[in-house]
Motif scaffolding. Structure first.
Motif, PDB file in Angstrom:
ATOM      1  N   ASN A 170     -26.098 -31.018  -2.417  1.00 21.80           N
ATOM      2  CA  ASN A 170     -26.351 -30.740  -3.828  1.00 21.80           C
ATOM      3  C   ASN A 170     -26.332 -29.242  -4.118  1.00 21.80           C
ATOM      4  N   PHE A 171     -26.850 -28.446  -3.181  1.00 25.79           N
ATOM      5  CA  PHE A 171     -26.823 -27.000  -3.351  1.00 25.79           C
ATOM      6  C   PHE A 171     -25.394 -26.482  -3.410  1.00 25.79           C
ATOM      7  N   TRP A 172     -24.533 -26.938  -2.498  1.00 20.91           N
ATOM      8  CA  TRP A 172     -23.154 -26.458  -2.467  1.00 20.91           C
ATOM      9  C   TRP A 172     -22.365 -26.967  -3.661  1.00 20.91           C
ATOM     10  N   ILE A 173     -22.671 -28.169  -4.153  1.00 18.07           N
ATOM     11  CA  ILE A 173     -22.035 -28.648  -5.386  1.00 18.07           C
ATOM     12  C   ILE A 173     -22.418 -27.738  -6.546  1.00 18.07           C
ATOM     13  N   PHE A 174     -23.702 -27.387  -6.627  1.00 16.44           N
ATOM     14  CA  PHE A 174     -24.159 -26.476  -7.671  1.00 16.44           C
ATOM     15  C   PHE A 174     -23.470 -25.123  -7.559  1.00 16.44           C
ATOM     16  N   GLU A 175     -23.397 -24.585  -6.352  1.00 17.45           N
ATOM     17  CA  GLU A 175     -22.734 -23.294  -6.161  1.00 17.45           C
ATOM     18  C   GLU A 175     -21.261 -23.356  -6.559  1.00 17.45           C
ATOM     19  N   GLY A 176     -20.585 -24.442  -6.206  1.00 18.00           N
ATOM     20  CA  GLY A 176     -19.176 -24.600  -6.578  1.00 18.00           C
ATOM     21  C   GLY A 176     -18.998 -24.672  -8.084  1.00 18.00           C
ATOM     22  N   LEU A 177     -19.878 -25.421  -8.745  1.00 17.17           N
ATOM     23  CA  LEU A 177     -19.803 -25.505 -10.212  1.00 17.17           C
ATOM     24  C   LEU A 177     -20.056 -24.149 -10.855  1.00 17.17           C
ATOM     25  N   MET A 178     -20.989 -23.380 -10.314  1.00 19.15           N
ATOM     26  CA  MET A 178     -21.254 -22.053 -10.859  1.00 19.15           C
ATOM     27  C   MET A 178     -20.070 -21.107 -10.630  1.00 19.15           C
ATOM     28  N   LEU A 179     -19.378 -21.269  -9.495  1.00 19.63           N
ATOM     29  CA  LEU A 179     -18.183 -20.472  -9.233  1.00 19.63           C
ATOM     30  C   LEU A 179     -17.087 -20.805 -10.240  1.00 19.63           C
ATOM     31  N   VAL A 180     -16.888 -22.096 -10.495  1.00 18.69           N
ATOM     32  CA  VAL A 180     -15.872 -22.515 -11.473  1.00 18.69           C
ATOM     33  C   VAL A 180     -16.249 -22.019 -12.865  1.00 18.69           C
ATOM     34  N   LEU A 181     -17.517 -22.189 -13.241  1.00 22.25           N
ATOM     35  CA  LEU A 181     -17.969 -21.733 -14.561  1.00 22.25           C
ATOM     36  C   LEU A 181     -17.812 -20.220 -14.705  1.00 22.25           C
ATOM     37  N   GLY A 182     -18.149 -19.473 -13.648  1.00 15.70           N
ATOM     38  CA  GLY A 182     -17.981 -18.021 -13.682  1.00 15.70           C
ATOM     39  C   GLY A 182     -16.516 -17.625 -13.807  1.00 15.70           C
ATOM     40  N   SER A 183     -15.651 -18.325 -13.089  1.00 17.40           N
ATOM     41  CA  SER A 183     -14.215 -18.030 -13.163  1.00 17.40           C
ATOM     42  C   SER A 183     -13.665 -18.306 -14.557  1.00 17.40           C
ATOM     43  N   VAL A 184     -14.074 -19.414 -15.144  1.00 18.34           N
ATOM     44  CA  VAL A 184     -13.634 -19.741 -16.514  1.00 18.34           C
ATOM     45  C   VAL A 184     -14.147 -18.691 -17.484  1.00 18.34           C
ATOM     46  N   SER A 185     -15.392 -18.258 -17.309  1.00 17.26           N
ATOM     47  CA  SER A 185     -15.961 -17.243 -18.201  1.00 17.26           C
ATOM     48  C   SER A 185     -15.219 -15.918 -18.072  1.00 17.26           C
ATOM     49  N   ILE A 186     -14.926 -15.511 -16.851  1.00 15.58           N
ATOM     50  CA  ILE A 186     -14.191 -14.253 -16.649  1.00 15.58           C
ATOM     51  C   ILE A 186     -12.805 -14.346 -17.274  1.00 15.58           C
ATOM     52  N   THR A 187     -12.134 -15.469 -17.087  1.00 10.90           N
ATOM     53  CA  THR A 187     -10.805 -15.658 -17.677  1.00 10.90           C
ATOM     54  C   THR A 187     -10.877 -15.592 -19.194  1.00 10.90           C
ATOM     55  N   ALA A 188     -11.892 -16.217 -19.776  1.00  6.98           N
ATOM     56  CA  ALA A 188     -12.043 -16.191 -21.232  1.00  6.98           C
ATOM     57  C   ALA A 188     -12.300 -14.770 -21.735  1.00  6.98           C
ATOM     58  N   VAL A 189     -13.121 -14.027 -21.024  1.00  7.70           N
ATOM     59  CA  VAL A 189     -13.420 -12.650 -21.439  1.00  7.70           C
ATOM     60  C   VAL A 189     -12.167 -11.783 -21.368  1.00  7.70           C
ATOM     61  N   PHE A 190     -11.422 -11.862 -20.268  1.00  8.63           N
ATOM     62  CA  PHE A 190     -10.214 -11.043 -20.141  1.00  8.63           C
ATOM     63  C   PHE A 190      -9.152 -11.448 -21.167  1.00  8.63           C
ATOM     64  N   THR A 191      -9.028 -12.745 -21.426  1.00 11.33           N
ATOM     65  CA  THR A 191      -8.066 -13.207 -22.431  1.00 11.33           C
ATOM     66  C   THR A 191      -8.446 -12.697 -23.810  1.00 11.33           C
ATOM     67  N   ARG A 192      -9.714 -12.815 -24.151  1.00  7.98           N
ATOM     68  CA  ARG A 192     -10.187 -12.328 -25.450  1.00  7.98           C
ATOM     69  C   ARG A 192      -9.981 -10.819 -25.569  1.00  7.98           C
ATOM     70  N   GLN A 193     -10.232 -10.091 -24.492  1.00  9.33           N
ATOM     71  CA  GLN A 193     -10.030  -8.644 -24.526  1.00  9.33           C
ATOM     72  C   GLN A 193      -8.562  -8.295 -24.744  1.00  9.33           C
ATOM     73  N   LYS A 194      -7.655  -9.031 -24.119  1.00 11.73           N
ATOM     74  CA  LYS A 194      -6.223  -8.798 -24.332  1.00 11.73           C
ATOM     75  C   LYS A 194      -5.834  -9.071 -25.780  1.00 11.73           C
ATOM     76  N   ILE A 195      -6.349 -10.156 -26.347  1.00  7.58           N
ATOM     77  CA  ILE A 195      -6.044 -10.487 -27.749  1.00  7.58           C
ATOM     78  C   ILE A 195      -6.536  -9.391 -28.674  1.00  7.58           C
ATOM     79  N   LEU A 196      -7.762  -8.917 -28.464  1.00 10.40           N
ATOM     80  CA  LEU A 196      -8.309  -7.854 -29.318  1.00 10.40           C
ATOM     81  C   LEU A 196      -7.536  -6.554 -29.148  1.00 10.40           C
ATOM     82  N   ASP A 197      -7.166  -6.214 -27.920  1.00 12.51           N
ATOM     83  CA  ASP A 197      -6.368  -5.005 -27.694  1.00 12.51           C
ATOM     84  C   ASP A 197      -5.010  -5.111 -28.396  1.00 12.51           C
ATOM     85  N   HIS A 198      -4.407  -6.295 -28.347  1.00 11.61           N
ATOM     86  CA  HIS A 198      -3.119  -6.512 -29.000  1.00 11.61           C
ATOM     87  C   HIS A 198      -3.246  -6.365 -30.516  1.00 11.61           C
ATOM     88  N   ARG A 199      -4.337  -6.876 -31.095  1.00 10.03           N
ATOM     89  CA  ARG A 199      -4.555  -6.748 -32.533  1.00 10.03           C
ATOM     90  C   ARG A 199      -4.713  -5.289 -32.939  1.00 10.03           C
TER      91      ARG A 199
END
Length: 154
Positions: A112-141
């Protein structure tokens, strides 16, 4: 201070800290011994006293800690299942074979601990991707707005 760090340094720092955390978890799991647990001298449940021969005698674990099935829990036929819903069977030298309540199964907790850690890794990766994508969109604007202002001669 953190604002002056480049993306590369931040990524290296996060990777280093993640690796250090994993190393600490692995080392700690090898050094700790979870089998030595203290149990109450007597467990009272429905005015009956469960045997506590493991406190007074030598004993051997016959079946390791495992989850009680629904029948044992609902029928109240196994008093060891009432407290934690987990039981283990032990064989005391003089008293014989008894069941005692135990904490959760270690491998289930680790899974259960490793499942939680894996989910947090996926959630963190999605969050980082969203932040970088949003930053690119704002820079482009901002770049388009500057181009329009320069094109209009302002």
């Amino acid at each position: 201070m953190i604002e002056s760090c480049s993306k590369r340094r931040m990524l290296l720092a996060v990777t280093f800290l993640g690796g250090l955390t994993s190393l600490v978890l692995v080392v700690e799991s090898h050094w700790t011994n979870g089998s030595k647990k203290t149990y109450p001298e007597t467990l009272l449940r429905n005015n009956s006293v469960l045997s506590s021969c493991w406190l007074k005698e030598e004993y051997e674990i016959v079946e390791p800690c495992h989850l009680c099935n629904a029948f044992e829990i609902n029928s109240l036929s196994v008093p060891a299942c009432l407290l934690t819903h987990y039981k283990e069977v032990i064989n005391c030298n003089t008293s014989g074979r008894v069941q005692r309540s135990c904490d959760r199964v270690a491998w289930i907790e680790e899974r259960n601990f490793w499942i939680f850690e894996g989910l947090m890794l996926v959630l963190g990766s999605v969050s980082i991707t969203a932040v970088f994508t949003r930053q690119k969109i704002l820079d482009h604007r901002v770049l388009r707005r500057l181009q329009r202002q320069l094109a209009s001669g302002v």
